[in-house]
Design a protein around this motif. Structure first.
Motif, PDB file in Angstrom:
ATOM      1  N   THR A  94       0.825  -1.207   0.000  1.00 16.48           N
ATOM      2  CA  THR A  94       0.000   0.000   0.000  1.00 16.48           C
ATOM      3  C   THR A  94       0.858   1.255   0.000  1.00 16.48           C
ATOM      4  O   THR A  94       0.609   2.200  -0.764  1.00 16.48           O
ATOM      5  CB  THR A  94      -0.938  -0.010   1.224  1.00 16.48           C
ATOM      6  OG1 THR A  94      -1.738  -1.201   1.194  1.00 16.48           O
ATOM      7  CG2 THR A  94      -1.840   1.212   1.239  1.00 16.48           C
ATOM      8  N   ILE A  95       1.875   1.292   0.836  1.00 18.08           N
ATOM      9  CA  ILE A  95       2.770   2.447   0.906  1.00 18.08           C
ATOM     10  C   ILE A  95       3.472   2.667  -0.424  1.00 18.08           C
ATOM     11  O   ILE A  95       3.563   3.801  -0.931  1.00 18.08           O
ATOM     12  CB  ILE A  95       3.796   2.257   2.043  1.00 18.08           C
ATOM     13  CG1 ILE A  95       3.095   2.347   3.406  1.00 18.08           C
ATOM     14  CG2 ILE A  95       4.921   3.295   1.947  1.00 18.08           C
ATOM     15  CD1 ILE A  95       3.940   1.833   4.562  1.00 18.08           C
ATOM     16  N   SER A  96       3.956   1.580  -1.029  1.00 21.07           N
ATOM     17  CA  SER A  96       4.660   1.691  -2.305  1.00 21.07           C
ATOM     18  C   SER A  96       3.765   2.274  -3.394  1.00 21.07           C
ATOM     19  O   SER A  96       4.160   3.184  -4.137  1.00 21.07           O
ATOM     20  CB  SER A  96       5.167   0.308  -2.731  1.00 21.07           C
ATOM     21  OG  SER A  96       5.766   0.361  -4.000  1.00 21.07           O
ATOM     22  N   ALA A  97       2.542   1.779  -3.477  1.00 19.78           N
ATOM     23  CA  ALA A  97       1.624   2.259  -4.515  1.00 19.78           C
ATOM     24  C   ALA A  97       1.184   3.696  -4.251  1.00 19.78           C
ATOM     25  O   ALA A  97       1.119   4.513  -5.180  1.00 19.78           O
ATOM     26  CB  ALA A  97       0.412   1.337  -4.593  1.00 19.78           C
ATOM     27  N   TYR A  98       0.886   4.045  -3.005  1.00 16.60           N
ATOM     28  CA  TYR A  98       0.505   5.419  -2.682  1.00 16.60           C
ATOM     29  C   TYR A  98       1.648   6.378  -3.014  1.00 16.60           C
ATOM     30  O   TYR A  98       1.427   7.456  -3.577  1.00 16.60           O
ATOM     31  CB  TYR A  98       0.159   5.532  -1.196  1.00 16.60           C
ATOM     32  CG  TYR A  98      -1.299   5.380  -0.851  1.00 16.60           C
ATOM     33  CD1 TYR A  98      -2.032   4.289  -1.315  1.00 16.60           C
ATOM     34  CD2 TYR A  98      -1.945   6.307  -0.051  1.00 16.60           C
ATOM     35  CE1 TYR A  98      -3.358   4.133  -0.985  1.00 16.60           C
ATOM     36  CE2 TYR A  98      -3.280   6.167   0.290  1.00 16.60           C
ATOM     37  CZ  TYR A  98      -3.987   5.080  -0.182  1.00 16.60           C
ATOM     38  OH  TYR A  98      -5.305   4.936   0.152  1.00 16.60           O
ATOM     39  N   ARG A  99       2.862   6.000  -2.646  1.00 13.22           N
ATOM     40  CA  ARG A  99       4.016   6.883  -2.897  1.00 13.22           C
ATOM     41  C   ARG A  99       4.201   7.107  -4.397  1.00 13.22           C
ATOM     42  O   ARG A  99       4.433   8.237  -4.845  1.00 13.22           O
ATOM     43  CB  ARG A  99       5.268   6.277  -2.267  1.00 13.22           C
ATOM     44  CG  ARG A  99       6.520   7.102  -2.518  1.00 13.22           C
ATOM     45  CD  ARG A  99       7.697   6.545  -1.743  1.00 13.22           C
ATOM     46  NE  ARG A  99       7.661   6.966  -0.337  1.00 13.22           N
ATOM     47  CZ  ARG A  99       7.825   6.150   0.692  1.00 13.22           C
ATOM     48  NH1 ARG A  99       7.995   4.853   0.488  1.00 13.22           N
ATOM     49  NH2 ARG A  99       7.794   6.613   1.919  1.00 13.22           N
ATOM     50  N   GLU A 100       4.075   6.038  -5.166  1.00 11.69           N
ATOM     51  CA  GLU A 100       4.247   6.161  -6.617  1.00 11.69           C
ATOM     52  C   GLU A 100       3.206   7.098  -7.210  1.00 11.69           C
ATOM     53  O   GLU A 100       3.519   7.962  -8.040  1.00 11.69           O
ATOM     54  CB  GLU A 100       4.156   4.779  -7.252  1.00 11.69           C
ATOM     55  CG  GLU A 100       4.343   4.770  -8.758  1.00 11.69           C
ATOM     56  CD  GLU A 100       4.267   3.377  -9.361  1.00 11.69           C
ATOM     57  OE1 GLU A 100       4.100   3.269 -10.586  1.00 11.69           O
ATOM     58  OE2 GLU A 100       4.381   2.390  -8.589  1.00 11.69           O
ATOM     59  N   ARG A 101       1.976   6.963  -6.774  1.00  9.22           N
ATOM     60  CA  ARG A 101       0.903   7.794  -7.325  1.00  9.22           C
ATOM     61  C   ARG A 101       1.039   9.242  -6.877  1.00  9.22           C
ATOM     62  O   ARG A 101       0.848  10.176  -7.664  1.00  9.22           O
ATOM     63  CB  ARG A 101      -0.451   7.252  -6.886  1.00  9.22           C
ATOM     64  CG  ARG A 101      -0.784   5.900  -7.498  1.00  9.22           C
ATOM     65  CD  ARG A 101      -2.128   5.417  -7.027  1.00  9.22           C
ATOM     66  NE  ARG A 101      -2.372   4.049  -7.458  1.00  9.22           N
ATOM     67  CZ  ARG A 101      -3.493   3.373  -7.200  1.00  9.22           C
ATOM     68  NH1 ARG A 101      -4.457   3.953  -6.502  1.00  9.22           N
ATOM     69  NH2 ARG A 101      -3.632   2.141  -7.607  1.00  9.22           N
ATOM     70  N   MET A 102       1.363   9.441  -5.609  1.00  6.20           N
ATOM     71  CA  MET A 102       1.472  10.816  -5.095  1.00  6.20           C
ATOM     72  C   MET A 102       2.657  11.533  -5.704  1.00  6.20           C
ATOM     73  O   MET A 102       2.586  12.723  -6.016  1.00  6.20           O
ATOM     74  CB  MET A 102       1.550  10.787  -3.573  1.00  6.20           C
ATOM     75  CG  MET A 102       0.232  10.328  -2.924  1.00  6.20           C
ATOM     76  SD  MET A 102       0.339  10.096  -1.139  1.00  6.20           S
ATOM     77  CE  MET A 102       0.321  11.814  -0.593  1.00  6.20           C
TER      78      MET A 102
END
Length: 322
Positions: free
Chosen positions: A308-316
């Motif tokens: 979740t953290i990895s995907a949120y960081r990539e999108r943000m």
């Protein structure tokens, strides 16, 4: 080809279900009024092929006359605001979709001979006096409070399911879902995982309500979807209520500290007053799911948070809102 209907198709859980069904080669019809769901969640699915989207409200009586629903063999009734932020701002809509909307979908199942899974919730147990919670526990729900529009509407939805099963032998299965999460959650969703991860990546202090000693059991969305699929498939689950959740319990403070550690964030923790009727503990007994479905979750909280953290960081970082 089997035709499957997914209500709430543009929502968090619904869009994951649509993706899973299409990957299995199924024909899928999605319904959503886009009150809390996002059209972007469906942008990778080509409308008009194996997937057809209908923008409407499942509580509308006209839904039973939609030609696209002819020949439906399976129904996943997942439509409803699920975050306190959204259902408390739309209380009457929340009541309507889980009561009238549920009756409409059960009637569709009766008329078409379809199987149906109703997405109920662990909130049916309220602020439980029995811990952990199995499906026989009747709950401790406040009917006169800010969470009642969701908790009690879901419980009444279960009553509709009971009546349609016992009166009309509709093949209905009820899933009491516990705190599902993944990167697909909107970052403005207001639920604890999306809040914590968004705040940590931004370097803001994480907001913990109360002293953080209250507990939850978090289930990664892949495990939840697998549980719902098995619930639909198993004849032994007809007319049954089944907990779908991870039985590993965590304090909210521990979750906050884990998000900070895994994200490498400089964030601190800010404590605010506990909201009214916020449950103190929450943990499912999943013996019934194991026996009827052969299901148990496989993804740990730490692994799910890493994803979740990895995907949120990539999108943000890409300028997109999760």
């Amino acid at each position: 080809m089997n035709k499957t209907l997914v209500t709430g198709a543009a929502g968090f859980l619904g869009s994951h279900m649509v993706a899973k069904l299409l990957a299995e080669g199924r024909q899928v019809v999605g319904i959503d009024n886009l009150s809390t769901g996002k059209a972007d969640n469906l942008r990778t699915f080509s409308d008009g092929g194996a997937f057809v989207f209908i923008g409407c409200d499942v509580a509308d009586p006209e839904v039973l006359r939609l030609p696209e629903l002819e020949g439906v063999t399976e129904i996943y009734h997942l439509a409803s605001p699920a975050s306190p932020k959204f259902y408390q701002s739309r209380p009457f809509e929340t009541i309507e979709v889980n009561t009238t909307g549920t009756k409409r979908m059960l009637e569709l199942a009766r008329l078409s001979g379809a199987k149906i899974v109703y997405s109920s919730t662990s909130e049916a147990y309220g602020d439980p006096l029995v811990h952990p919670q199995d499906e026989r526990y009747r709950g401790n729900v406040n009917t006169w409070g800010p969470r009642a529009c969701y908790d009690e509407a879901k419980r009444l939805g279960e009553v509709f399911c009971y009546e349609y099963f016992h009166r009309y032998r509709v093949r209905v299965k009820v899933a009491r879902i516990f705190n599902t999460y993944s990167a697909g959650l909107r970052n403005d969703d207001g639920r604890v995982i999306s809040n914590f991860v968004t705040q940590a990546i931004a370097g803001d202090d994480l907001t913990v309500y109360g002293d953080g000693s209250q507990t939850r059991s978090f289930c990664y969305v892949d495990d939840t979807i697998r549980g719902l699929r098995l619930l639909m498939e198993k004849d032994a689950a007809d007319g049954e209520i089944v907990n779908i959740g991870n039985p590993v319990e965590h304090t909210i403070l521990h979750v906050a500290e884990t998000v900070i550690r895994l994200s490498g964030s400089p964030s601190g923790i800010r404590f605010l007053p506990l909201p009214e009727d916020d449950p103190k503990v929450r943990r499912p007994v999943i013996a019934k799911a194991e026996a009827l479905l052969g299901w148990k979750p496989e993804i740990s909280l730490e692994e799910g948070l890493r994803r979740t953290i990895s995907a949120y960081r990539e999108r943000m970082q890409g300028g997109m809102r999760p």
